[in-house]
Write a protein that holds these residues in place. Sequence first.
Motif, short mmCIF file in Angstrom:
data_model
loop_
_atom_site.label_atom_id
_atom_site.label_comp_id
_atom_site.label_asym_id
_atom_site.label_seq_id
_atom_site.Cartn_x
_atom_site.Cartn_y
_atom_site.Cartn_z
N UNK A 55 0.83 -1.20 0.00
CA UNK A 55 0.00 0.00 0.00
C UNK A 55 0.87 1.25 0.00
N UNK A 56 1.93 1.23 0.81
CA UNK A 56 2.85 2.37 0.86
C UNK A 56 3.49 2.61 -0.50
N UNK A 57 3.90 1.52 -1.16
CA UNK A 57 4.50 1.66 -2.49
C UNK A 57 3.51 2.23 -3.49
N UNK A 58 2.25 1.79 -3.39
CA UNK A 58 1.22 2.30 -4.29
C UNK A 58 1.01 3.80 -4.07
N UNK A 59 0.99 4.19 -2.78
CA UNK A 59 0.81 5.61 -2.46
C UNK A 59 2.01 6.42 -2.95
N UNK A 60 3.22 5.90 -2.70
CA UNK A 60 4.43 6.59 -3.15
C UNK A 60 4.44 6.75 -4.67
N UNK A 61 4.06 5.69 -5.36
CA UNK A 61 4.03 5.75 -6.83
C UNK A 61 2.99 6.75 -7.32
N UNK A 62 1.83 6.76 -6.64
CA UNK A 62 0.77 7.69 -7.02
C UNK A 62 1.23 9.13 -6.83
N UNK A 63 1.95 9.38 -5.73
CA UNK A 63 2.47 10.72 -5.47
C UNK A 63 3.48 11.12 -6.54
N UNK A 103 -2.26 21.79 -8.87
CA UNK A 103 -1.41 22.97 -9.00
C UNK A 103 -0.04 22.89 -8.31
N UNK A 104 0.18 21.85 -7.53
CA UNK A 104 1.50 21.70 -6.90
C UNK A 104 1.99 20.27 -7.11
N UNK A 105 3.21 20.06 -6.69
CA UNK A 105 3.78 18.71 -6.80
C UNK A 105 3.38 17.90 -5.56
#
Length: 206
Positions: free
Chosen positions: A58-66, A171-173
């Motif tokens: 889940x953390x990897x998925x969130x990191x990738x999504x970010x 609008x932001x990273x």
Amino acid sequence: MRRTSPTSKFALFFKANWVQLLLALLFFLFVFPWIYRKAQDAISSFKQNKQDNATDELKNQIDNAIKVNSAENSTANPVTRTQKQTAVAKKYKSKRLSKAKMRELANISENIAIAFGTNAEENGSLLGVDFFGDVPKTFSAMTEDEKEAIKQLKKVPGTFGIVADYYYNVYTRSRNLKTDIKRFLTTSQIQELRDHYKKYGIRNVI
């Protein structure tokens, strides 16, 4: 013929099998509890590993999504931006806000990002490579216009969440608006915003 009593039969059985009975007793007293504990430990370890793997995934998925969101926003591509604005607007259909109102909130979000110097154009990748992470790459991104940011934020006491969504996703990273407010504004400025929001019955937003 003399019959053997039950007690005598038991005594004879015990005498003939006492070693096996003793071993069985020792097994149930010492070996079985040890096996049971080991089995329980193995089950717990398996469950924990499964949970840890799920958490890591889940953390990897969130990191990738970010990363994907940040990369998309950094390009400031008009087509991508429009698509992302539409995606954010769809989340709030239940609020029944007009398209004009949603555009206004999107503009406010962009204005806040520009005022803070966190807008994607100022903090995008350099030649497609992100060398500096969150470090601003232009002079305008190194300066904040707190007064303008406060002015814009005061417009959205009841729709702060939508503005924060636009801020993060368009609008932001992938920046958190609440975090940036605390980062760029002083304690007194934040309190000014909180007091303003309280007039509209809005608490604990910032």
